[in-house]
Design a protein around this motif. Structure first.
Motif, PDB file in Angstrom:
ATOM      1  N   ASP A  60       0.830  -1.207   0.000  1.00  0.00           N
ATOM      2  CA  ASP A  60       0.000   0.000   0.000  1.00  0.00           C
ATOM      3  C   ASP A  60       0.867   1.260   0.000  1.00  0.00           C
ATOM      4  OD1 ASP A  60      -2.346  -1.466   0.012  1.00  0.00           O
ATOM      5  OD2 ASP A  60      -2.466  -1.518   2.202  1.00  0.00           O
ATOM      6  N   VAL A  61       1.974   1.212   0.725  1.00  0.00           N
ATOM      7  CA  VAL A  61       2.896   2.350   0.736  1.00  0.00           C
ATOM      8  C   VAL A  61       3.468   2.559  -0.670  1.00  0.00           C
ATOM      9  CG1 VAL A  61       5.090   3.231   1.629  1.00  0.00           C
ATOM     10  CG2 VAL A  61       3.476   2.114   3.172  1.00  0.00           C
ATOM     11  N   GLY A  62       3.790   1.451  -1.344  1.00  0.00           N
ATOM     12  CA  GLY A  62       4.298   1.552  -2.711  1.00  0.00           C
ATOM     13  C   GLY A  62       3.274   2.163  -3.659  1.00  0.00           C
ATOM     14  N   THR A  63       2.009   1.774  -3.506  1.00  0.00           N
ATOM     15  CA  THR A  63       0.946   2.342  -4.342  1.00  0.00           C
ATOM     16  C   THR A  63       0.810   3.839  -4.095  1.00  0.00           C
ATOM     17  OG1 THR A  63      -0.272   0.251  -4.345  1.00  0.00           O
ATOM     18  CG2 THR A  63      -1.518   2.227  -4.882  1.00  0.00           C
ATOM     19  N   ALA A  64       0.872   4.241  -2.816  1.00  0.00           N
ATOM     20  CA  ALA A  64       0.795   5.663  -2.482  1.00  0.00           C
ATOM     21  C   ALA A  64       1.983   6.420  -3.056  1.00  0.00           C
ATOM     22  CB  ALA A  64       0.729   5.841  -0.966  1.00  0.00           C
ATOM     23  N   ALA A  65       3.174   5.800  -2.999  1.00  0.00           N
ATOM     24  CA  ALA A  65       4.371   6.443  -3.541  1.00  0.00           C
ATOM     25  C   ALA A  65       4.244   6.649  -5.049  1.00  0.00           C
ATOM     26  CB  ALA A  65       5.610   5.609  -3.227  1.00  0.00           C
ATOM     27  N   ASP A  66       3.679   5.664  -5.732  1.00  0.00           N
ATOM     28  CA  ASP A  66       3.467   5.805  -7.177  1.00  0.00           C
ATOM     29  C   ASP A  66       2.520   6.960  -7.469  1.00  0.00           C
ATOM     30  OD1 ASP A  66       5.110   3.637  -7.639  1.00  0.00           O
ATOM     31  OD2 ASP A  66       3.463   2.201  -7.844  1.00  0.00           O
ATOM     32  N   GLY A  67       1.455   7.063  -6.668  1.00  0.00           N
ATOM     33  CA  GLY A  67       0.501   8.158  -6.863  1.00  0.00           C
ATOM     34  C   GLY A  67       1.124   9.514  -6.611  1.00  0.00           C
ATOM     35  N   VAL A  68       1.911   9.614  -5.539  1.00  0.00           N
ATOM     36  CA  VAL A  68       2.594  10.871  -5.238  1.00  0.00           C
ATOM     37  C   VAL A  68       3.582  11.213  -6.346  1.00  0.00           C
ATOM     38  CG1 VAL A  68       4.244  11.982  -3.668  1.00  0.00           C
ATOM     39  CG2 VAL A  68       2.291  10.726  -2.746  1.00  0.00           C
ATOM     40  N   GLY A  69       4.289  10.204  -6.854  1.00  0.00           N
ATOM     41  CA  GLY A  69       5.225  10.437  -7.954  1.00  0.00           C
ATOM     42  C   GLY A  69       4.526  11.004  -9.183  1.00  0.00           C
ATOM     43  N   THR A  70       3.330  10.487  -9.474  1.00  0.00           N
ATOM     44  CA  THR A  70       2.557  10.998 -10.604  1.00  0.00           C
ATOM     45  C   THR A  70       2.168  12.453 -10.377  1.00  0.00           C
ATOM     46  OG1 THR A  70       1.663   8.809 -11.115  1.00  0.00           O
ATOM     47  CG2 THR A  70       0.433  10.692 -11.941  1.00  0.00           C
ATOM     48  N   MET A  71       1.745  12.775  -9.160  1.00  0.00           N
ATOM     49  CA  MET A  71       1.356  14.149  -8.844  1.00  0.00           C
ATOM     50  C   MET A  71       2.564  15.091  -8.901  1.00  0.00           C
ATOM     51  SD  MET A  71      -1.849  14.042  -8.520  1.00  0.00           S
ATOM     52  CE  MET A  71      -3.160  12.847  -8.222  1.00  0.00           C
ATOM     53  N   LEU A  72       3.728  14.604  -8.503  1.00  0.00           N
ATOM     54  CA  LEU A  72       4.939  15.425  -8.605  1.00  0.00           C
ATOM     55  C   LEU A  72       5.235  15.740 -10.066  1.00  0.00           C
ATOM     56  CD1 LEU A  72       7.233  13.690  -5.948  1.00  0.00           C
ATOM     57  CD2 LEU A  72       6.433  16.065  -5.874  1.00  0.00           C
ATOM     58  N   GLY A  73       5.039  14.737 -10.937  1.00  0.00           N
ATOM     59  CA  GLY A  73       5.224  14.968 -12.361  1.00  0.00           C
ATOM     60  C   GLY A  73       4.259  16.016 -12.884  1.00  0.00           C
ATOM     61  N   THR A  74       3.022  15.973 -12.414  1.00  0.00           N
ATOM     62  CA  THR A  74       2.027  16.972 -12.808  1.00  0.00           C
ATOM     63  C   THR A  74       2.468  18.368 -12.392  1.00  0.00           C
ATOM     64  OG1 THR A  74       0.229  15.352 -12.611  1.00  0.00           O
ATOM     65  CG2 THR A  74      -0.386  17.693 -12.530  1.00  0.00           C
ATOM     66  N   ALA A  75       3.116  18.452 -11.226  1.00  0.00           N
ATOM     67  CA  ALA A  75       3.582  19.745 -10.724  1.00  0.00           C
ATOM     68  C   ALA A  75       4.850  20.219 -11.407  1.00  0.00           C
ATOM     69  CB  ALA A  75       3.815  19.661  -9.215  1.00  0.00           C
ATOM     70  N   GLY A  76       5.457  19.365 -12.242  1.00  0.00           N
ATOM     71  CA  GLY A  76       6.669  19.753 -12.959  1.00  0.00           C
ATOM     72  C   GLY A  76       7.959  19.366 -12.279  1.00  0.00           C
ATOM     73  N   ALA A  77       7.861  18.631 -11.172  1.00  0.00           N
ATOM     74  CA  ALA A  77       9.065  18.234 -10.441  1.00  0.00           C
ATOM     75  C   ALA A  77       9.698  17.006 -11.072  1.00  0.00           C
ATOM     76  CB  ALA A  77       8.726  17.944  -8.982  1.00  0.00           C
ATOM     77  N   LYS A  78      10.965  16.804 -10.765  1.00  0.00           N
ATOM     78  CA  LYS A  78      11.688  15.593 -11.189  1.00  0.00           C
ATOM     79  C   LYS A  78      11.988  14.752  -9.961  1.00  0.00           C
ATOM     80  CE  LYS A  78      16.145  14.164 -13.038  1.00  0.00           C
ATOM     81  NZ  LYS A  78      16.342  12.981 -13.230  1.00  0.00           N
ATOM     82  N   VAL A  79      11.555  13.495  -9.988  1.00  0.00           N
ATOM     83  CA  VAL A  79      11.888  12.572  -8.898  1.00  0.00           C
ATOM     84  C   VAL A  79      13.278  12.011  -9.188  1.00  0.00           C
ATOM     85  CG1 VAL A  79      11.274  10.441  -7.705  1.00  0.00           C
ATOM     86  CG2 VAL A  79       9.466  11.992  -8.493  1.00  0.00           C
ATOM     87  N   VAL A  80      14.257  12.382  -8.365  1.00  0.00           N
ATOM     88  CA  VAL A  80      15.636  11.956  -8.612  1.00  0.00           C
ATOM     89  C   VAL A  80      15.836  10.484  -8.275  1.00  0.00           C
ATOM     90  CG1 VAL A  80      16.506  14.280  -8.203  1.00  0.00           C
ATOM     91  CG2 VAL A  80      16.425  12.651  -6.309  1.00  0.00           C
ATOM     92  N   GLY A  81      14.936   9.930  -7.472  1.00  0.00           N
ATOM     93  CA  GLY A  81      15.030   8.519  -7.116  1.00  0.00           C
ATOM     94  C   GLY A  81      14.145   8.195  -5.926  1.00  0.00           C
ATOM     95  N   THR A  82      13.975   6.911  -5.696  1.00  0.00           N
ATOM     96  CA  THR A  82      13.194   6.436  -4.549  1.00  0.00           C
ATOM     97  C   THR A  82      14.062   5.525  -3.701  1.00  0.00           C
ATOM     98  OG1 THR A  82      11.116   6.517  -5.799  1.00  0.00           O
ATOM     99  CG2 THR A  82      11.146   5.169  -3.802  1.00  0.00           C
ATOM    100  N   VAL A  83      14.140   5.820  -2.424  1.00  0.00           N
ATOM    101  CA  VAL A  83      14.872   4.985  -1.475  1.00  0.00           C
ATOM    102  C   VAL A  83      13.856   4.253  -0.608  1.00  0.00           C
ATOM    103  CG1 VAL A  83      16.483   4.922   0.461  1.00  0.00           C
ATOM    104  CG2 VAL A  83      16.850   6.544  -1.401  1.00  0.00           C
ATOM    105  N   THR A  84      13.903   2.933  -0.628  1.00  0.00           N
ATOM    106  CA  THR A  84      13.035   2.134   0.244  1.00  0.00           C
ATOM    107  C   THR A  84      13.833   1.721   1.468  1.00  0.00           C
ATOM    108  OG1 THR A  84      11.742   1.282  -1.628  1.00  0.00           O
ATOM    109  CG2 THR A  84      11.630   0.058   0.444  1.00  0.00           C
ATOM    110  N   VAL A  85      13.416   2.215   2.615  1.00  0.00           N
ATOM    111  CA  VAL A  85      14.090   1.880   3.874  1.00  0.00           C
ATOM    112  C   VAL A  85      13.514   0.568   4.388  1.00  0.00           C
ATOM    113  CG1 VAL A  85      14.534   2.612   6.247  1.00  0.00           C
ATOM    114  CG2 VAL A  85      14.493   4.306   4.403  1.00  0.00           C
ATOM    115  N   LYS A  86      14.328  -0.470   4.404  1.00  0.00           N
ATOM    116  CA  LYS A  86      13.888  -1.799   4.797  1.00  0.00           C
ATOM    117  C   LYS A  86      13.713  -1.905   6.313  1.00  0.00           C
ATOM    118  CE  LYS A  86      14.404  -3.430   0.550  1.00  0.00           C
ATOM    119  NZ  LYS A  86      13.279  -3.914  -0.273  1.00  0.00           N
ATOM    120  N   GLU A  87      12.956  -2.925   6.736  1.00  0.00           N
ATOM    121  CA  GLU A  87      12.736  -3.133   8.170  1.00  0.00           C
ATOM    122  C   GLU A  87      14.049  -3.411   8.911  1.00  0.00           C
ATOM    123  OE1 GLU A  87       8.576  -4.909   9.271  1.00  0.00           O
ATOM    124  OE2 GLU A  87       9.366  -6.068   7.578  1.00  0.00           O
ATOM    125  N   LYS A  88      15.009  -3.991   8.227  1.00  0.00           N
ATOM    126  CA  LYS A  88      16.310  -4.263   8.837  1.00  0.00           C
ATOM    127  C   LYS A  88      16.971  -2.972   9.313  1.00  0.00           C
ATOM    128  CE  LYS A  88      20.824  -6.355   7.779  1.00  0.00           C
ATOM    129  NZ  LYS A  88      21.655  -7.025   6.745  1.00  0.00           N
TER     130      LYS A  88
END
Length: 315
Positions: A98-126
């Motif tokens: 679900d967090v991944g789905t939300a991140a994808d949605g936010v990424g799409t909205m950032l694109g709409t705003a004209g921003a560039k997503v430089v990357g995604t870091v997934t912080v693992k439970e470890k």
């Protein structure tokens, strides 16, 4: 004299009487009982159908709300973050999908705003596990570029030291080049299973959106939740941060409950919805402009969405 035959006849008479009683009783109650059971089955069937109809209506309303949010997003966001570099951080957990789905949605909205997503870091439970403290410290010591190592926290907190190192190599002012050795740092933590990486990370991000789900659970839950807040605090020291949670619990609640962090980190508590994803990007626009706010539908939210704001390069 009472003999064995007498006992047999007596027992037979008793069982016969019981059988006759059961037959007569069943016959007498059968009509009303059957009618009552039929009524209950009919009512349960009707209730089940009503619940099914209510669920379908709720789903239809949620879809309409999502469609509406997606339709108005361009009007609210277009051009608001043109030329801005943004980093996404996903906190892994039981609801990682679900967090991944939300991140994808936010990424799409950032694109709409004209921003560039430089990357995604997934912080693992470890990463947030107390048992990882020593290894996190060792990695920070061995992978930190000379230009950064001297500025890292001196306390023996693996999460804090590593978060400070990651923030230093991933976040920076607009126009500044990537820190030399940044990729080496990222690869070192990825190789040990502390983070997952998606993107080129060729330039530093000016701002960060942290996507968070439910709070940690289990015997070390307190330590893990504290680690997530420490990570947020360290990235806040490096740049502008918005925490977008699936709900008002977990990291969102921790930020809102910490008076010092709540002044400089914005939060959104319904990032699982299209409205929340729009709000997260609007909150980032506002945060880059120097204002902090808390939005959504949960405790501590001041409103559903931030007021519209604009950001120009260099602000």
């Amino acid at each position: 004299m009472i003999n064995f035959r007498y006992h047999v006849v007596s027992l037979a008479a008793v069982f016969l009487a019981l059988a006759i009683g059961l037959v007569v009783g069943t016959a007498a109650a059968n009509g009303p009982l059957t009618e009552n059971l039929n009524d209950q089955v009919t009512k349960l069937t009707d209730d089940k159908q009503q619940l099914r109809d209510d669920l379908e209506q709720s789903r239809a309303e949620l879809k309409k709300n999502a469609d509406f949010a997606n339709e108005v997003a361009p009007m609210l966001l277009t051009g608001k973050l043109t030329g801005k570099n943004v980093l996404l951080i996903r906190l892994d957990g039981s609801d990682a999908s679900d967090v991944g789905t939300a991140a994808d949605g936010v990424g799409t909205m950032l694109g709409t705003a004209g921003a560039k997503v430089v990357g995604t870091v997934t912080v693992k439970e470890k990463f947030t596990a107390p048992a990882s403290n020593s290894l996190l410290l060792d990695l920070a010591e061995t992978s930190a570029p000379p230009s950064i190592s001297g500025a890292l926290p001196t306390r023996a907190d693996g999460v804090e030291t590593t978060a400070a190192l990651l923030a230093a190599v991933l976040v920076g002012r607009a126009g500044t080049p990537q820190v030399e050795g940044a990729r080496t740092v990222l690869s070192a933590y990825e190789a040990q299973g502390f983070v997952g990486l998606d993107g080129d990370f060729k330039v530093p991000a000016e701002a960060v959106i942290i996507l968070a789900g439910a709070p940690a659970s289990g015997k070390d839950a307190k330590d893990r939740n504290t680690a997530a807040l420490t990570l947020t605090s360290r990235f806040d020291l490096a740049g502008r941060v918005v925490v977008a949670g699936l709900t008002a619990g977990g990291l969102v609640s921790s930020v809102r409950g910490d008076a010092s962090i709540a002044k400089s980190v914005s939060t959104v508590d319904n990032a699982v919805t299209a409205y929340g994803q729009v709000a997260a990007v609007m909150a980032l626009v506002e945060r880059i402009g120097g204002k902090t706010g808390h939005y959504g539908i949960g405790d501590g939210a001041s409103s559903l969405l931030p007021k519209t704001a604009s950001v120009t390069n260099g602000s």
